[in-house]
Design a protein around this motif. Structure first.
Motif, PDB file in Angstrom:
ATOM      1  N   UNK A  13       0.833  -1.202   0.000  1.00 30.12           N
ATOM      2  CA  UNK A  13       0.000   0.000   0.000  1.00 30.12           C
ATOM      3  C   UNK A  13       0.871   1.256   0.000  1.00 30.12           C
ATOM      4  N   UNK A  14       1.540   1.533  -1.102  1.00 25.76           N
ATOM      5  CA  UNK A  14       2.426   2.700  -1.126  1.00 25.76           C
ATOM      6  C   UNK A  14       1.688   4.014  -0.913  1.00 25.76           C
ATOM      7  N   UNK A  15       0.396   4.043  -1.166  1.00 23.44           N
ATOM      8  CA  UNK A  15      -0.350   5.294  -1.014  1.00 23.44           C
ATOM      9  C   UNK A  15      -1.052   5.397   0.340  1.00 23.44           C
ATOM     10  N   UNK A  16      -0.818   4.446   1.237  1.00 16.00           N
ATOM     11  CA  UNK A  16      -1.462   4.498   2.550  1.00 16.00           C
ATOM     12  C   UNK A  16      -0.974   5.723   3.317  1.00 16.00           C
ATOM     13  N   UNK A  17      -1.909   6.420   3.921  1.00 18.51           N
ATOM     14  CA  UNK A  17      -1.554   7.578   4.730  1.00 18.51           C
ATOM     15  C   UNK A  17      -0.739   7.102   5.935  1.00 18.51           C
ATOM     16  N   UNK A  18       0.280   7.864   6.345  1.00 15.16           N
ATOM     17  CA  UNK A  18       1.119   7.438   7.478  1.00 15.16           C
ATOM     18  C   UNK A  18       0.338   7.154   8.761  1.00 15.16           C
ATOM     19  N   UNK A  19      -0.750   7.870   9.009  1.00 14.61           N
ATOM     20  CA  UNK A  19      -1.527   7.608  10.223  1.00 14.61           C
ATOM     21  C   UNK A  19      -2.278   6.283  10.136  1.00 14.61           C
ATOM     22  N   UNK A  20      -2.703   5.915   8.937  1.00 13.89           N
ATOM     23  CA  UNK A  20      -3.323   4.603   8.749  1.00 13.89           C
ATOM     24  C   UNK A  20      -2.272   3.503   8.874  1.00 13.89           C
ATOM     25  N   UNK A  21      -1.118   3.766   8.267  1.00 14.94           N
ATOM     26  CA  UNK A  21      -0.037   2.787   8.345  1.00 14.94           C
ATOM     27  C   UNK A  21       0.413   2.581   9.788  1.00 14.94           C
ATOM     28  N   UNK A  22       0.358   3.641  10.588  1.00 11.02           N
ATOM     29  CA  UNK A  22       0.708   3.549  12.014  1.00 11.02           C
ATOM     30  C   UNK A  22      -0.199   2.564  12.737  1.00 11.02           C
ATOM     31  N   UNK A  23      -1.482   2.542  12.378  1.00 10.93           N
ATOM     32  CA  UNK A  23      -2.393   1.567  12.981  1.00 10.93           C
ATOM     33  C   UNK A  23      -1.919   0.144  12.725  1.00 10.93           C
ATOM     34  N   UNK A  24      -1.414  -0.093  11.532  1.00  8.41           N
ATOM     35  CA  UNK A  24      -0.916  -1.420  11.170  1.00  8.41           C
ATOM     36  C   UNK A  24       0.400  -1.708  11.892  1.00  8.41           C
ATOM     37  N   UNK A  25       1.344  -0.791  11.766  1.00  4.40           N
ATOM     38  CA  UNK A  25       2.695  -1.021  12.276  1.00  4.40           C
ATOM     39  C   UNK A  25       2.778  -1.048  13.801  1.00  4.40           C
ATOM     40  N   UNK A  26       2.033  -0.171  14.462  1.00  2.46           N
ATOM     41  CA  UNK A  26       2.183  -0.027  15.911  1.00  2.46           C
ATOM     42  C   UNK A  26       1.037  -0.614  16.721  1.00  2.46           C
ATOM     43  N   UNK A  27      -0.107  -0.859  16.079  1.00  2.00           N
ATOM     44  CA  UNK A  27      -1.272  -1.285  16.858  1.00  2.00           C
ATOM     45  C   UNK A  27      -1.910  -2.573  16.344  1.00  2.00           C
ATOM     46  N   UNK A  28      -1.227  -3.264  15.444  1.00  2.00           N
ATOM     47  CA  UNK A  28      -1.679  -4.578  15.004  1.00  2.00           C
ATOM     48  C   UNK A  28      -2.886  -4.602  14.096  1.00  2.00           C
ATOM     49  N   UNK A  29      -3.258  -3.466  13.528  1.00  2.00           N
ATOM     50  CA  UNK A  29      -4.392  -3.453  12.600  1.00  2.00           C
ATOM     51  C   UNK A  29      -4.026  -4.211  11.331  1.00  2.00           C
ATOM     52  N   UNK A  30      -5.051  -4.638  10.609  1.00  4.74           N
ATOM     53  CA  UNK A  30      -4.851  -5.315   9.336  1.00  4.74           C
ATOM     54  C   UNK A  30      -5.635  -4.599   8.256  1.00  4.74           C
ATOM     55  N   UNK A  31      -5.050  -4.528   7.061  1.00  8.02           N
ATOM     56  CA  UNK A  31      -5.770  -4.017   5.898  1.00  8.02           C
ATOM     57  C   UNK A  31      -6.795  -5.063   5.518  1.00  8.02           C
ATOM     58  N   UNK A  32      -8.000  -4.636   5.195  1.00 11.97           N
ATOM     59  CA  UNK A  32      -9.076  -5.563   4.846  1.00 11.97           C
ATOM     60  C   UNK A  32      -9.603  -5.220   3.460  1.00 11.97           C
ATOM     61  N   UNK A  33      -9.648  -6.229   2.611  1.00 10.98           N
ATOM     62  CA  UNK A  33     -10.208  -6.077   1.272  1.00 10.98           C
ATOM     63  C   UNK A  33     -11.564  -6.765   1.248  1.00 10.98           C
ATOM     64  N   UNK A  34     -12.328  -6.497   0.218  1.00  8.32           N
ATOM     65  CA  UNK A  34     -13.608  -7.168   0.065  1.00  8.32           C
ATOM     66  C   UNK A  34     -13.408  -8.678  -0.053  1.00  8.32           C
ATOM     67  N   UNK A  35     -12.351  -9.088  -0.737  1.00  8.39           N
ATOM     68  CA  UNK A  35     -12.090 -10.510  -0.943  1.00  8.39           C
ATOM     69  C   UNK A  35     -11.783 -11.248   0.358  1.00  8.39           C
ATOM     70  N   UNK A  36     -11.117 -10.574   1.312  1.00 10.03           N
ATOM     71  CA  UNK A  36     -10.779 -11.267   2.556  1.00 10.03           C
ATOM     72  C   UNK A  36     -11.630 -10.812   3.745  1.00 10.03           C
TER      73      UNK A  36
END
Length: 156
Positions: A13-36
């Motif tokens: 996700x090269x276009x992910x906003x840094x604050x969204x990416x922070x949720x993934x990197x620091x708080x264990x969030x996962x990107x969710x697609x319709x397929x998954x």
């Protein structure tokens, strides 16, 4: 039930906003697609929150929600998984749960819909709304009905 798909890698996700990416990197969030989406929903028992933030330019409140969501989780002392709907697929994901506003937090429990909290709120109000959402009984998600010929909208 174990997830059978691999979550989207942050580097995908090269276009992910840094604050969204922070949720993934620091708080264990996962990107969710319709397929998954279904796999993510049922991957673990318990509470899960899916952030449908909207495009950061059109809906800057989504970035505010991304910042306070981990703080809400910590303040309530309640563990819940965090998912972030991909912007490119969020309308389809949001429609599945009747979430028409951006940003929205979609609350799920044990693979079932509980409720949605839309918008950004003052801290004390947000704490109360999230606390209530985590206690809300599960049930069917609301339906999104579009007028014939009208384009779907994610306006306030």
């Amino acid at each position: 039930l174990q997830a059978t798909t691999t979550p989207i890698k942050p580097s995908a996700l090269p276009s992910a906003h840094p604050l969204m990416q922070r949720l993934v990197d620091e708080h264990g969030a996962q990107w969710v697609t319709l397929a998954d989406l279904d796999v993510w929903i049922r991957a673990e028992p318990g509470d899960a929150v899916l952030l449908v933030a909207g495009d950061a330019v059109r809906f800057p409140e989504g970035l505010d929600v991304a910042v306070v969501l981990p703080e809400l989780r910590a303040s309530l002392g309640k563990a819940f998984r965090i998912g972030i709907a991909l912007v490119a697929e969020e309308d389809a994901i949001a429609n599945r749960f009747g979430a028409q506003r951006r940003p929205s937090l979609i609350f799920l429990r044990d693979g079932r819909y509980a409720t949605t909290v839309a918008g950004m709120h003052d801290w004390s109000d947000y704490l109360a709304l999230v606390r209530d959402a985590l206690l809300h009984p599960t049930g069917p998600a609301p339906l999104v009905i579009h007028a014939p010929g009208a384009a779907p909208s994610s306006c306030h």
